[in-house]
Design a protein around this motif. Structure first.
Motif, PDB file in Angstrom:
ATOM      1  N   GLY A 192     -35.661 142.147 107.395  1.00  0.00           N
ATOM      2  CA  GLY A 192     -35.085 141.065 106.445  1.00  0.00           C
ATOM      3  C   GLY A 192     -35.950 141.396 104.991  1.00  0.00           C
ATOM      4  O   GLY A 192     -35.672 140.630 104.086  1.00  0.00           O
ATOM      5  N   LEU A 193     -36.609 142.469 104.614  1.00  0.00           N
ATOM      6  CA  LEU A 193     -37.127 142.813 103.592  1.00  0.00           C
ATOM      7  C   LEU A 193     -36.124 142.546 102.388  1.00  0.00           C
ATOM      8  O   LEU A 193     -36.570 141.723 101.465  1.00  0.00           O
ATOM      9  N   LEU A 194     -35.079 143.288 102.001  1.00  0.00           N
ATOM     10  CA  LEU A 194     -34.239 143.070 101.057  1.00  0.00           C
ATOM     11  C   LEU A 194     -33.637 141.714 100.981  1.00  0.00           C
ATOM     12  O   LEU A 194     -33.596 141.422  99.727  1.00  0.00           O
ATOM     13  N   ALA A 195     -33.239 141.170 101.964  1.00  0.00           N
ATOM     14  CA  ALA A 195     -32.917 139.755 101.936  1.00  0.00           C
ATOM     15  C   ALA A 195     -33.826 138.883 101.478  1.00  0.00           C
ATOM     16  O   ALA A 195     -33.670 137.988 100.512  1.00  0.00           O
ATOM     17  N   ALA A 196     -35.300 139.056 101.934  1.00  0.00           N
ATOM     18  CA  ALA A 196     -36.521 138.332 101.320  1.00  0.00           C
ATOM     19  C   ALA A 196     -36.390 138.285  99.821  1.00  0.00           C
ATOM     20  O   ALA A 196     -36.558 137.599  99.136  1.00  0.00           O
ATOM     21  N   ARG A 197     -36.280 139.567  99.410  1.00  0.00           N
ATOM     22  CA  ARG A 197     -36.242 140.097  98.006  1.00  0.00           C
ATOM     23  C   ARG A 197     -35.300 139.452  97.357  1.00  0.00           C
ATOM     24  O   ARG A 197     -35.401 139.145  95.920  1.00  0.00           O
ATOM     25  N   GLU A 198     -34.171 139.234  97.592  1.00  0.00           N
ATOM     26  CA  GLU A 198     -32.860 138.423  97.058  1.00  0.00           C
ATOM     27  C   GLU A 198     -33.433 137.050  97.074  1.00  0.00           C
ATOM     28  O   GLU A 198     -33.277 136.343  95.785  1.00  0.00           O
ATOM     29  N   LEU A 199     -33.820 136.371  97.768  1.00  0.00           N
ATOM     30  CA  LEU A 199     -34.100 135.067  97.968  1.00  0.00           C
ATOM     31  C   LEU A 199     -35.366 134.635  97.141  1.00  0.00           C
ATOM     32  O   LEU A 199     -35.309 133.615  96.513  1.00  0.00           O
ATOM     33  N   SER A 200     -36.084 135.289  96.820  1.00  0.00           N
ATOM     34  CA  SER A 200     -37.412 135.075  96.092  1.00  0.00           C
ATOM     35  C   SER A 200     -37.448 135.747  94.989  1.00  0.00           C
ATOM     36  O   SER A 200     -37.395 136.833  95.001  1.00  0.00           O
ATOM     37  N   ALA A 201     -38.166 135.173  93.829  1.00  0.00           N
ATOM     38  CA  ALA A 201     -38.553 135.943  92.726  1.00  0.00           C
ATOM     39  C   ALA A 201     -39.986 136.684  92.656  1.00  0.00           C
ATOM     40  O   ALA A 201     -40.200 137.307  92.105  1.00  0.00           O
ATOM     41  N   ALA A 202     -40.649 136.132  93.954  1.00  0.00           N
ATOM     42  CA  ALA A 202     -41.961 136.738  94.030  1.00  0.00           C
ATOM     43  C   ALA A 202     -41.985 137.926  94.542  1.00  0.00           C
ATOM     44  O   ALA A 202     -40.953 138.296  95.296  1.00  0.00           O
ATOM     45  N   PRO A 203     -42.976 138.773  94.473  1.00  0.00           N
ATOM     46  CA  PRO A 203     -42.926 140.036  95.240  1.00  0.00           C
ATOM     47  C   PRO A 203     -42.936 139.817  96.640  1.00  0.00           C
ATOM     48  O   PRO A 203     -43.606 138.877  97.084  1.00  0.00           O
ATOM     49  N   VAL A 204     -42.204 140.789  97.308  1.00  0.00           N
ATOM     50  CA  VAL A 204     -42.156 140.849  98.904  1.00  0.00           C
ATOM     51  C   VAL A 204     -42.382 142.138  99.442  1.00  0.00           C
ATOM     52  O   VAL A 204     -41.854 143.084  98.819  1.00  0.00           O
ATOM     53  N   LEU A 205     -43.492 142.102 100.119  1.00  0.00           N
ATOM     54  CA  LEU A 205     -43.975 143.421 100.764  1.00  0.00           C
ATOM     55  C   LEU A 205     -43.794 143.428 102.184  1.00  0.00           C
ATOM     56  O   LEU A 205     -44.008 142.358 102.902  1.00  0.00           O
ATOM     57  N   GLY A 206     -43.358 144.408 102.856  1.00  0.00           N
ATOM     58  CA  GLY A 206     -43.105 144.619 104.482  1.00  0.00           C
ATOM     59  C   GLY A 206     -44.159 145.435 104.716  1.00  0.00           C
ATOM     60  O   GLY A 206     -44.810 146.323 103.789  1.00  0.00           O
ATOM     61  N   ILE A 207     -44.844 145.216 105.792  1.00  0.00           N
ATOM     62  CA  ILE A 207     -46.071 146.072 106.196  1.00  0.00           C
ATOM     63  C   ILE A 207     -45.955 147.227 106.457  1.00  0.00           C
ATOM     64  O   ILE A 207     -46.715 148.396 106.234  1.00  0.00           O
ATOM     65  N   ALA A 208     -44.721 147.795 106.772  1.00  0.00           N
ATOM     66  CA  ALA A 208     -44.516 149.210 107.140  1.00  0.00           C
ATOM     67  C   ALA A 208     -44.357 149.888 105.762  1.00  0.00           C
ATOM     68  O   ALA A 208     -45.107 150.956 105.725  1.00  0.00           O
ATOM     69  N   GLU A 209     -43.717 149.509 104.873  1.00  0.00           N
ATOM     70  CA  GLU A 209     -43.459 149.958 103.683  1.00  0.00           C
ATOM     71  C   GLU A 209     -44.764 150.395 102.953  1.00  0.00           C
ATOM     72  O   GLU A 209     -45.068 151.264 102.594  1.00  0.00           O
ATOM     73  N   ALA A 210     -45.691 149.103 102.977  1.00  0.00           N
ATOM     74  CA  ALA A 210     -46.881 149.230 102.310  1.00  0.00           C
ATOM     75  C   ALA A 210     -47.813 150.278 103.008  1.00  0.00           C
ATOM     76  O   ALA A 210     -48.382 150.981 102.282  1.00  0.00           O
ATOM     77  N   ALA A 211     -47.742 150.381 104.647  1.00  0.00           N
ATOM     78  CA  ALA A 211     -48.484 151.227 105.031  1.00  0.00           C
ATOM     79  C   ALA A 211     -48.177 152.549 104.829  1.00  0.00           C
ATOM     80  O   ALA A 211     -49.117 153.668 104.549  1.00  0.00           O
ATOM     81  N   MET A 212     -47.165 153.034 104.845  1.00  0.00           N
ATOM     82  CA  MET A 212     -46.634 154.279 104.464  1.00  0.00           C
ATOM     83  C   MET A 212     -46.791 154.738 103.233  1.00  0.00           C
ATOM     84  O   MET A 212     -47.250 155.787 103.012  1.00  0.00           O
ATOM     85  N   HIS A 213     -46.782 154.033 102.403  1.00  0.00           N
ATOM     86  CA  HIS A 213     -47.195 154.528 100.761  1.00  0.00           C
ATOM     87  C   HIS A 213     -48.490 154.511 100.867  1.00  0.00           C
ATOM     88  O   HIS A 213     -49.050 155.343 100.149  1.00  0.00           O
ATOM     89  N   ALA A 214     -49.474 153.471 101.394  1.00  0.00           N
ATOM     90  CA  ALA A 214     -50.997 153.831 101.430  1.00  0.00           C
ATOM     91  C   ALA A 214     -51.086 155.309 101.760  1.00  0.00           C
ATOM     92  O   ALA A 214     -52.015 156.099 101.412  1.00  0.00           O
ATOM     93  N   ALA A 215     -50.426 155.701 103.107  1.00  0.00           N
ATOM     94  CA  ALA A 215     -50.757 156.891 103.708  1.00  0.00           C
ATOM     95  C   ALA A 215     -50.262 157.793 102.701  1.00  0.00           C
ATOM     96  O   ALA A 215     -51.216 159.223 102.613  1.00  0.00           O
ATOM     97  N   SER A 216     -49.388 157.891 102.144  1.00  0.00           N
ATOM     98  CA  SER A 216     -48.873 158.999 101.189  1.00  0.00           C
ATOM     99  C   SER A 216     -49.605 159.182 100.069  1.00  0.00           C
ATOM    100  O   SER A 216     -49.893 160.165  99.184  1.00  0.00           O
ATOM    101  N   PHE A 217     -50.561 158.213  99.670  1.00  0.00           N
ATOM    102  CA  PHE A 217     -51.467 158.314  98.745  1.00  0.00           C
ATOM    103  C   PHE A 217     -52.821 158.972  98.769  1.00  0.00           C
ATOM    104  O   PHE A 217     -53.576 159.423  97.954  1.00  0.00           O
ATOM    105  N   ILE A 218     -53.377 159.139 100.310  1.00  0.00           N
ATOM    106  CA  ILE A 218     -54.356 159.642 100.720  1.00  0.00           C
ATOM    107  C   ILE A 218     -54.193 160.888 101.654  1.00  0.00           C
ATOM    108  O   ILE A 218     -55.070 161.522 101.952  1.00  0.00           O
ATOM    109  N   ALA A 219     -52.909 161.257 101.899  1.00  0.00           N
ATOM    110  CA  ALA A 219     -52.667 162.359 102.912  1.00  0.00           C
ATOM    111  C   ALA A 219     -51.406 162.889 102.528  1.00  0.00           C
ATOM    112  O   ALA A 219     -50.428 162.310 102.089  1.00  0.00           O
ATOM    113  N   THR A 220     -51.218 164.117 103.029  1.00  0.00           N
ATOM    114  CA  THR A 220     -49.958 164.740 102.495  1.00  0.00           C
ATOM    115  C   THR A 220     -49.047 164.588 104.064  1.00  0.00           C
ATOM    116  O   THR A 220     -47.777 165.003 103.900  1.00  0.00           O
TER     117      THR A 220
END
Ligand code: 5HY
Length: 244
Positions: free
Chosen positions: A88-116
């Motif tokens: 429901g990540l995008l539904a939550a982003r519709e519902l709230s004005a605050a930033p909403v992060l999913g742990i999978a998206e966050a983890a994958m982006h963190a990995a992309s910053f430190i590994a190929t």
């Protein structure tokens, strides 16, 4: 004179209904957060005891959205959806004005910053496809090499007889020797307390999405960024709906 730093409040939601898992998640979130951040852990009150498939995710999304609404009412500065399916990540982003992060998206982006290249190690083989869909949706197919599973049920992760540390180490070692990777992403919020130990043992970055999402949420709040309300993430159109 420096103004006292305003406390940042991050609403960390466990979309499954298991309180003990929320406690583990909230502890990991607070350990990752900066001193000026307060973590509010919330447990879904509608859905499933654990999320291990498409049906559980569909039910859990309702319970998760209710906790987003409650967090907004309580003045949360950001929300973290602490389930690796990012239900429901995008539904939550519709519902709230605050930033909403999913742990999978966050983890994958963190990995992309430190590994190929990175691999994901999750719980059940039947849920690997959920992570594979997220890898594609987040544009990570070029750097995520494989989604692996240890076949331990979510609610068995804290049972000594499951030997989760041992089976995770074994699967991470397989990934290291076979996948040509530089980092590993843990594919379940219930593994949040294991990342540092596994990383020390394996000698590579092992990323827990709860910690990553909390830090990214702090960064967005610090940048003064909120979820865009222009376009598809604008507040839901007014209409008759069942109450959350
Ligand atoms: C989670 N299920 O993070 C997911 C991930 C998984 O209840 N919390 C759950 O293991 O499929």
């Amino acid at each position: 004179m420096n103004q006292p730093q305003r406390q940042t409040v991050i609403n960390v939601i466990n979309p499954n209904m298991t309180e003990t898992m929320t406690e583990l998640i909230a502890k990991a979130a607070q350990a990752s957060a900066s001193p000026a951040t307060r973590i509010v852990g919330r447990t879904a009150r509608f859905g499933a005891a654990s999320i291990e498939g498409h049906y559980d995710e569909a039910l859990a999304t309702i319970g998760m959205l209710k906790e987003v609404a409650e967090g907004d009412k309580a003045g949360a500065d950001a929300h973290v959806i602490a389930c690796f399916g990012d239900p429901g990540l995008l539904a939550a982003r519709e519902l709230s004005a605050a930033p909403v992060l999913g742990i999978a998206e966050a983890a994958m982006h963190a990995a992309s910053f430190i590994a190929t290249r990175f691999s994901i190690v999750t719980t059940l083989s039947r849920t690997k496809v959920i992570a594979e869909h997220l890898v594609r949706n987040y544009g990570m197919e070029h750097i995520c090499r494989k989604v692996r599973a240890v076949d331990v049920a979510v609610l068995d992760l804290d049972k000594p007889e499951a030997n989760v540390r041992g089976v995770l180490l074994g699967e991470c070692r397989n990934a290291l020797s076979e996948d040509g990777i530089g980092a590993i992403v843990l594919g379940c919020a219930g593994m949040a307390d294991l990342a540092q130990d596994l990383s020390a043992e394996l000698g590579i970055p092992v990323i827990d999405g709860v910690a990553a999402a909390v830090r990214f949420a702090e960064a967005l709040v610090g940048l003064g960024l909120k979820t865009s309300k222009h376009g598809d993430l604008a507040f839901p159109l007014p209409k008759a709906r069942s109450s959350l």
